[in-house]
Motif scaffolding. Structure first.
Motif, PDB file in Angstrom:
ATOM      1  N   UNK A 195       0.818  -1.226   0.000  1.00  0.00           N
ATOM      2  CA  UNK A 195       0.000   0.000   0.000  1.00  0.00           C
ATOM      3  C   UNK A 195       0.850   1.273   0.000  1.00  0.00           C
ATOM      4  N   UNK A 196       2.103   1.139  -0.354  1.00  0.00           N
ATOM      5  CA  UNK A 196       3.060   2.244  -0.198  1.00  0.00           C
ATOM      6  C   UNK A 196       2.629   3.525  -0.922  1.00  0.00           C
ATOM      7  N   UNK A 197       1.944   3.372  -2.035  1.00  0.00           N
ATOM      8  CA  UNK A 197       1.585   4.560  -2.833  1.00  0.00           C
ATOM      9  C   UNK A 197       0.661   5.505  -2.071  1.00  0.00           C
ATOM     10  N   UNK A 198      -0.075   4.972  -1.099  1.00  0.00           N
ATOM     11  CA  UNK A 198      -1.094   5.781  -0.406  1.00  0.00           C
ATOM     12  C   UNK A 198      -0.559   6.531   0.821  1.00  0.00           C
ATOM     13  N   UNK A 199       0.690   6.267   1.190  1.00  0.00           N
ATOM     14  CA  UNK A 199       1.254   6.836   2.417  1.00  0.00           C
ATOM     15  C   UNK A 199       1.236   8.369   2.393  1.00  0.00           C
ATOM     16  N   UNK A 200       0.803   8.973   3.526  1.00  0.00           N
ATOM     17  CA  UNK A 200       0.895  10.433   3.668  1.00  0.00           C
ATOM     18  C   UNK A 200       1.815  10.816   4.824  1.00  0.00           C
ATOM     19  N   UNK A 201       2.093   9.857   5.708  1.00  0.00           N
ATOM     20  CA  UNK A 201       2.891  10.149   6.910  1.00  0.00           C
ATOM     21  C   UNK A 201       4.295  10.615   6.522  1.00  0.00           C
ATOM     22  N   UNK A 202       4.729  11.690   7.155  1.00  0.00           N
ATOM     23  CA  UNK A 202       6.019  12.295   6.796  1.00  0.00           C
ATOM     24  C   UNK A 202       7.212  11.484   7.325  1.00  0.00           C
ATOM     25  N   UNK A 203       6.994  10.715   8.384  1.00  0.00           N
ATOM     26  CA  UNK A 203       8.128   9.974   8.957  1.00  0.00           C
ATOM     27  C   UNK A 203       8.180   8.523   8.450  1.00  0.00           C
ATOM     28  N   UNK A 204       7.499   8.274   7.327  1.00  0.00           N
ATOM     29  CA  UNK A 204       7.586   6.958   6.677  1.00  0.00           C
ATOM     30  C   UNK A 204       8.617   7.041   5.564  1.00  0.00           C
ATOM     31  N   UNK A 205       9.328   5.940   5.337  1.00  0.00           N
ATOM     32  CA  UNK A 205      10.151   5.857   4.142  1.00  0.00           C
ATOM     33  C   UNK A 205      10.119   4.420   3.647  1.00  0.00           C
ATOM     34  N   UNK A 206      10.039   4.255   2.336  1.00  0.00           N
ATOM     35  CA  UNK A 206      10.085   2.894   1.794  1.00  0.00           C
ATOM     36  C   UNK A 206      11.448   2.300   2.091  1.00  0.00           C
ATOM     37  N   UNK A 221       6.298  -5.427  -3.525  1.00  0.00           N
ATOM     38  CA  UNK A 221       5.309  -4.455  -4.015  1.00  0.00           C
ATOM     39  C   UNK A 221       4.236  -5.184  -4.844  1.00  0.00           C
ATOM     40  N   UNK A 222       3.099  -4.535  -4.995  1.00  0.00           N
ATOM     41  CA  UNK A 222       2.021  -5.139  -5.784  1.00  0.00           C
ATOM     42  C   UNK A 222       1.447  -4.168  -6.805  1.00  0.00           C
ATOM     43  N   UNK A 223       0.880  -4.725  -7.866  1.00  0.00           N
ATOM     44  CA  UNK A 223       0.124  -3.955  -8.848  1.00  0.00           C
ATOM     45  C   UNK A 223      -1.377  -4.003  -8.544  1.00  0.00           C
ATOM     46  N   UNK A 224      -1.739  -4.675  -7.439  1.00  0.00           N
ATOM     47  CA  UNK A 224      -3.167  -4.938  -7.179  1.00  0.00           C
ATOM     48  C   UNK A 224      -3.918  -3.753  -6.603  1.00  0.00           C
ATOM     49  N   UNK A 225      -3.214  -2.783  -6.040  1.00  0.00           N
ATOM     50  CA  UNK A 225      -3.903  -1.705  -5.311  1.00  0.00           C
ATOM     51  C   UNK A 225      -3.922  -0.417  -6.141  1.00  0.00           C
ATOM     52  N   UNK A 226      -2.905   0.422  -5.990  1.00  0.00           N
ATOM     53  CA  UNK A 226      -2.937   1.723  -6.667  1.00  0.00           C
ATOM     54  C   UNK A 226      -2.929   1.589  -8.199  1.00  0.00           C
ATOM     55  N   UNK A 227      -2.359   0.511  -8.720  1.00  0.00           N
ATOM     56  CA  UNK A 227      -2.321   0.317 -10.174  1.00  0.00           C
ATOM     57  C   UNK A 227      -3.608  -0.320 -10.701  1.00  0.00           C
ATOM     58  N   UNK A 272       0.925   9.164 -13.814  1.00  0.00           N
ATOM     59  CA  UNK A 272      -0.146  10.147 -13.595  1.00  0.00           C
ATOM     60  C   UNK A 272      -1.434   9.458 -13.179  1.00  0.00           C
ATOM     61  N   UNK A 273      -1.655   8.269 -13.754  1.00  0.00           N
ATOM     62  CA  UNK A 273      -2.852   7.500 -13.380  1.00  0.00           C
ATOM     63  C   UNK A 273      -2.800   7.175 -11.887  1.00  0.00           C
ATOM     64  N   UNK A 274      -1.639   6.703 -11.434  1.00  0.00           N
ATOM     65  CA  UNK A 274      -1.485   6.323 -10.018  1.00  0.00           C
ATOM     66  C   UNK A 274      -1.702   7.548  -9.125  1.00  0.00           C
ATOM     67  N   UNK A 275      -1.108   8.668  -9.533  1.00  0.00           N
ATOM     68  CA  UNK A 275      -1.249   9.911  -8.737  1.00  0.00           C
ATOM     69  C   UNK A 275      -2.718  10.286  -8.574  1.00  0.00           C
ATOM     70  N   UNK A 276      -3.456  10.176  -9.673  1.00  0.00           N
ATOM     71  CA  UNK A 276      -4.877  10.523  -9.675  1.00  0.00           C
ATOM     72  C   UNK A 276      -5.661   9.581  -8.742  1.00  0.00           C
ATOM     73  N   UNK A 277      -5.351   8.282  -8.821  1.00  0.00           N
ATOM     74  CA  UNK A 277      -6.016   7.289  -7.957  1.00  0.00           C
ATOM     75  C   UNK A 277      -5.752   7.621  -6.487  1.00  0.00           C
ATOM     76  N   UNK A 278      -4.506   7.940  -6.197  1.00  0.00           N
ATOM     77  CA  UNK A 278      -4.129   8.219  -4.802  1.00  0.00           C
ATOM     78  C   UNK A 278      -4.845   9.483  -4.321  1.00  0.00           C
ATOM     79  N   UNK A 279      -4.893  10.498  -5.191  1.00  0.00           N
ATOM     80  CA  UNK A 279      -5.565  11.759  -4.819  1.00  0.00           C
ATOM     81  C   UNK A 279      -7.042  11.494  -4.491  1.00  0.00           C
TER      82      UNK A 279
END
Ligand SMILES: Cc1ncc(COP(=O)(O)O)c(C=O)c1O
Length: 363
Positions: A195-206, A221-227, A272-279
């Motif tokens: 679920x890494x693409x959805x992270x908003x926490x500032x003190x997280x790092x992959x 990582x997976x393509x099943x969620x944000x992708x 851009x697709x992923x960014x839009x999904x996350x937004x």
């Protein structure tokens, strides 16, 4: 009659989200809304669709067993060498292959309670012991407890970060503490970043950023969620070459289909697709937070594309109540969360429908 392995007989099977067709068949409810498997409400990128359509004609031939061009694209995306990448039939398969390379009878896996259920199943299937440490009061994993639970027979520490089903995360400093301990004690560390693409926490790092420092580290990582490609089944692991090399010895020869390989390349080309999904997912989360607060229902703040809601009735009762009104959520009693349901974030229309159902039937 032959004897089945005791270790396998002891496994409680994974309970997936209830499928739409099953609800239609069993309850006669047409078009129920499924918010139970953290799928992507916006589908997949048009570039993925085009790549799949162009590849259909090749479906009569075996795929490249090494997924060369897909691994090359993933390697470029993460700025690593192709030899550091293994792809699989969902990250689930990738995690299983990785864990099987080190787990055996007499060894153990250490994880926190509330971790993704698959780790325990794989561990048990290998005849090894699964140790789940207590999480903190706010459901966050306790790095010190995880370290303390390890012994000389610990083969793997697995951290679901951010975690399904709680939506909580471990800050980078806590992860690094675990990684250092694991390295010093020759323990493999898996950082499952579905679920890494959805992270908003500032003190997280992959942990992708720390692969060079830790030769015992595997990031999945997976393509099943944000992708939005859960049905295609694609995931991957990035790790040092030696780990990937060993994994390849037990990886099934053609474990990623030809259409999926092309789709996986195209998906990375459309960030851009992923960014839009996350937004849109974040807008949905903020809306659901507001609505739950208005109803006086508690929830666990999430870094994923789902929210754990504390319900006034039991998890199973709440699931059944919502089901009768055509909303499929995930009851979490199996995780020891007897008063929580997990609600995947959908389109705004779907979120509103789910909130209305919660307001009318659970509150
Ligand atoms: C934390 C976590 N890891 C791994 C997976 C497996 O995903 P997939 O096999 O679809 O890549 C999931 C699926 O829900 C998950 O929640």
């Amino acid at each position: 009659m032959f004897k089945f392995k005791e270790s396998i007989k002891a496994i409680t099977p994974y309970a997936p989200g209830k499928p739409v067709k099953e609800v239609e068949r069993e309850l006669g409810i047409l078009n129920p809304l499924k918010l139970a498997s953290n799928e992507n409400a916006w589908g997949f990128s048009p570039k993925v669709k085009k790549a799949m359509e162009e590849t259909i004609k090749e479906a009569n031939i075996y795929p490249d067993g090494n997924s060369f061009y897909l691994r090359k694209r993933i390697a470029e995306f993460h700025n690593v060498h192709i030899d550091n990448v293994m792809t699989g039939n969902g990250s689930n398969e990738v995690i299983e292959i990785v864990m099987r390379t080190v787990l055996d009878k007499g060894y153990n896996t250490v994880a926190s309670e509330y971790s993704f259920a698959i780790y325990k199943i794989i561990t048990q299937a290998c005849g090894a012991e699964y140790r789940a440490t207590k999480a903190k009061k706010n459901y966050q994993f306790d790095a010190d407890a995880i370290i303390k639970a390890c012994d000389k027979n610990t083969a793997i520490i697995v951290i679901d970060n951010p975690n399904n089903p709680t939506g909580t995360y471990l800050p980078v400093q806590e992860m690094l503490k675990i990684a250092k301990f694991a390295k010093e004690n020759s323990i493999m560390l898996i950082s499952d970043e579905a679920y890494v693409e959805y992270i908003r926490a500032k003190d997280y790092s992959s942990m992708m950023d720390y692969l060079k420092d830790f030769d015992n580290l595997v990031v999945t990582r997976t393509y099943s969620k944000a992708y939005g490609m859960a049905g295609l089944r694609l995931g991957y692991a990035v790790a040092n070459k030696e780990i990937i090399d060993i994994c390849n010895r037990i990886r099934e020869a053609f474990n990623v289909g030809i259409i999926t390989q092309h789709a996986g390349i195209a998906a990375l080309d459309d960030q851009n697709f992923v960014k839009e999904v996350v937004k849109k997912t974040h807008e949905g989360i903020d809306y659901i937070y507001g609505a739950l607060e208005e109803m006086g229902l508690k929830y666990i703040p999430t870094e994923c594309n789902f929210i754990l809601v504390e319900v006034p009735h039991s998890s199973v009762d709440s699931f059944n109540k919502l089901l009768r009104f055509g909303i499929i959520v995930r009851p979490l009693h199996g995780y020891g969360l007897k008063n929580h349901i997990r609600l995947s974030v959908g389109s705004m229309e779907e979120n509103k429908k789910a909130i209305e159902a919660i307001r009318s039937h659970l509150k």
